[in-house]
Design a protein around this motif. Sequence first.
Motif, mmCIF file in Angstrom:
data_model
loop_
_atom_site.group_PDB
_atom_site.id
_atom_site.type_symbol
_atom_site.label_atom_id
_atom_site.label_comp_id
_atom_site.label_asym_id
_atom_site.label_seq_id
_atom_site.Cartn_x
_atom_site.Cartn_y
_atom_site.Cartn_z
ATOM 1 N N UNK A 106 11.506 58.176 20.198
ATOM 2 C CA UNK A 106 12.915 58.569 20.187
ATOM 3 C C UNK A 106 13.784 57.418 19.707
ATOM 4 N N UNK A 107 15.012 57.780 19.347
ATOM 5 C CA UNK A 107 16.055 56.792 19.080
ATOM 6 C C UNK A 107 17.214 57.144 20.001
ATOM 7 N N UNK A 108 17.694 56.144 20.717
ATOM 8 C CA UNK A 108 18.825 56.311 21.617
ATOM 9 C C UNK A 108 20.071 55.751 20.948
ATOM 10 N N UNK A 109 21.028 56.623 20.658
ATOM 11 C CA UNK A 109 22.343 56.244 20.129
ATOM 12 C C UNK A 109 23.216 55.984 21.349
ATOM 13 N N UNK A 110 23.358 54.724 21.717
ATOM 14 C CA UNK A 110 23.989 54.352 22.987
ATOM 15 C C UNK A 110 25.483 54.664 23.060
ATOM 16 N N UNK A 111 26.183 54.645 21.933
ATOM 17 C CA UNK A 111 27.632 54.833 21.943
ATOM 18 C C UNK A 111 28.085 56.275 21.785
ATOM 19 N N UNK A 112 27.169 57.194 21.528
ATOM 20 C CA UNK A 112 27.552 58.595 21.356
ATOM 21 C C UNK A 112 28.284 59.085 22.596
ATOM 22 N N UNK A 113 29.218 59.972 22.380
ATOM 23 C CA UNK A 113 29.994 60.459 23.512
ATOM 24 C C UNK A 113 30.797 61.692 23.182
ATOM 25 N N UNK A 114 31.779 61.963 24.007
ATOM 26 C CA UNK A 114 32.535 63.195 23.937
ATOM 27 C C UNK A 114 34.030 62.920 23.997
ATOM 28 N N UNK A 115 34.782 63.685 23.209
ATOM 29 C CA UNK A 115 36.244 63.705 23.313
ATOM 30 C C UNK A 115 36.660 65.166 23.140
ATOM 31 N N UNK A 116 37.662 65.592 23.871
ATOM 32 C CA UNK A 116 38.109 66.981 23.805
ATOM 33 C C UNK A 116 38.696 67.256 22.415
ATOM 34 N N UNK A 117 38.071 68.152 21.610
ATOM 35 C CA UNK A 117 38.537 68.366 20.238
ATOM 36 C C UNK A 117 39.933 68.981 20.162
ATOM 37 N N UNK A 118 40.299 69.836 21.077
ATOM 38 C CA UNK A 118 41.634 70.461 21.069
ATOM 39 C C UNK A 118 42.705 69.401 21.306
ATOM 40 N N UNK A 119 42.486 68.547 22.298
ATOM 41 C CA UNK A 119 43.454 67.490 22.567
ATOM 42 C C UNK A 119 43.545 66.504 21.403
ATOM 43 N N UNK A 120 42.398 66.201 20.770
ATOM 44 C CA UNK A 120 42.383 65.284 19.633
ATOM 45 C C UNK A 120 43.170 65.875 18.461
ATOM 46 N N UNK A 121 42.950 67.153 18.165
ATOM 47 C CA UNK A 121 43.668 67.817 17.073
ATOM 48 C C UNK A 121 45.170 67.818 17.360
ATOM 49 N N UNK A 122 45.544 68.175 18.572
ATOM 50 C CA UNK A 122 46.967 68.192 18.929
ATOM 51 C C UNK A 122 47.592 66.806 18.756
ATOM 52 N N UNK A 123 46.881 65.786 19.213
ATOM 53 C CA UNK A 123 47.376 64.420 19.090
ATOM 54 C C UNK A 123 47.561 64.051 17.615
ATOM 55 N N UNK A 124 46.518 64.283 16.790
ATOM 56 C CA UNK A 124 46.591 63.929 15.379
ATOM 57 C C UNK A 124 47.693 64.694 14.658
ATOM 58 N N UNK A 125 47.820 65.977 14.954
ATOM 59 C CA UNK A 125 48.864 66.788 14.324
ATOM 60 C C UNK A 125 50.251 66.231 14.670
ATOM 61 N N UNK A 126 50.487 65.961 15.937
ATOM 62 C CA UNK A 126 51.782 65.434 16.357
ATOM 63 C C UNK A 126 52.074 64.066 15.744
ATOM 64 N N UNK A 127 51.073 63.216 15.657
ATOM 65 C CA UNK A 127 51.252 61.902 15.043
ATOM 66 C C UNK A 127 51.539 62.035 13.550
ATOM 67 N N UNK A 128 50.857 62.956 12.881
ATOM 68 C CA UNK A 128 51.125 63.196 11.455
ATOM 69 C C UNK A 128 52.570 63.618 11.257
ATOM 70 N N UNK A 129 53.011 64.578 12.043
ATOM 71 C CA UNK A 129 54.386 65.067 11.922
ATOM 72 C C UNK A 129 55.386 63.937 12.211
ATOM 73 N N UNK A 130 55.082 63.131 13.205
ATOM 74 C CA UNK A 130 55.956 62.010 13.564
ATOM 75 C C UNK A 130 56.075 60.993 12.431
ATOM 76 N N UNK A 131 55.011 60.871 11.621
ATOM 77 C CA UNK A 131 55.007 59.930 10.493
ATOM 78 C C UNK A 131 55.408 60.598 9.176
ATOM 79 N N UNK A 132 55.949 61.817 9.245
ATOM 80 C CA UNK A 132 56.489 62.465 8.049
ATOM 81 C C UNK A 132 55.507 63.252 7.208
ATOM 82 N N UNK A 133 54.299 63.456 7.685
ATOM 83 C CA UNK A 133 53.327 64.256 6.940
ATOM 84 C C UNK A 133 53.739 65.725 7.029
#
Length: 180
Positions: free
Chosen positions: A136-163
């Motif tokens: 086996x290979x163990x990828x030690x740093x693999x993990x989880x982040x909530x995709x809905x919260x990440x999308x919401x965050x990125x969308x709001x940051x984009x809008x805040x920066x004029x995208x």
Amino acid sequence: MKKQIMIIGGGSTGLSTALELAKLSGKTYEIIILEKNFVGSGQTGHCCGFVRNFYNKKEMIFSAHESMKAIKKICAESKELAYEKKGLLVIDSIQNKATMKENAKLLRSMNVAVKYLEEDEINSIHPFVVVKDSCAVLDEDAGYVNPKLMIDYLKNECLRHGVKILEHTEVVNITQEKNG
């Protein structure tokens, strides 16, 4: 009229690319995201939020590793987001030992924290995992982040920066014009 940068796709890659471009270019360019449905409606919105480095091609490893660093940075700056390190154990037949070792070597050469493991080491990781004739290979740093919260965050940051984000917009043709 400002020059425009069009980004096709409003998933995590498109949003994060637009955000970084907006930060780098200031007001020099008009940055527009074109999304066929709604932001996060594609692969990003359908995934479970698992982030990993374990790939077998340099380009994919590089992209995944850079994405993981960006996601960890965003999570560190946000009160709503958290990166949960879990690790990823990729198990294969001992017959593929050479390939697995080579993949681990490639990952390590690109500064990815992985370990090559054989039977006893694999069995020691989790009390319910018992394998035979495996590596086996163990990828030690693999993990989880909530995709809905990440999308919401990125969308709001984009809008805040004029995208500008144009949802329900289908790209049907792309042409290139030469200047001068």
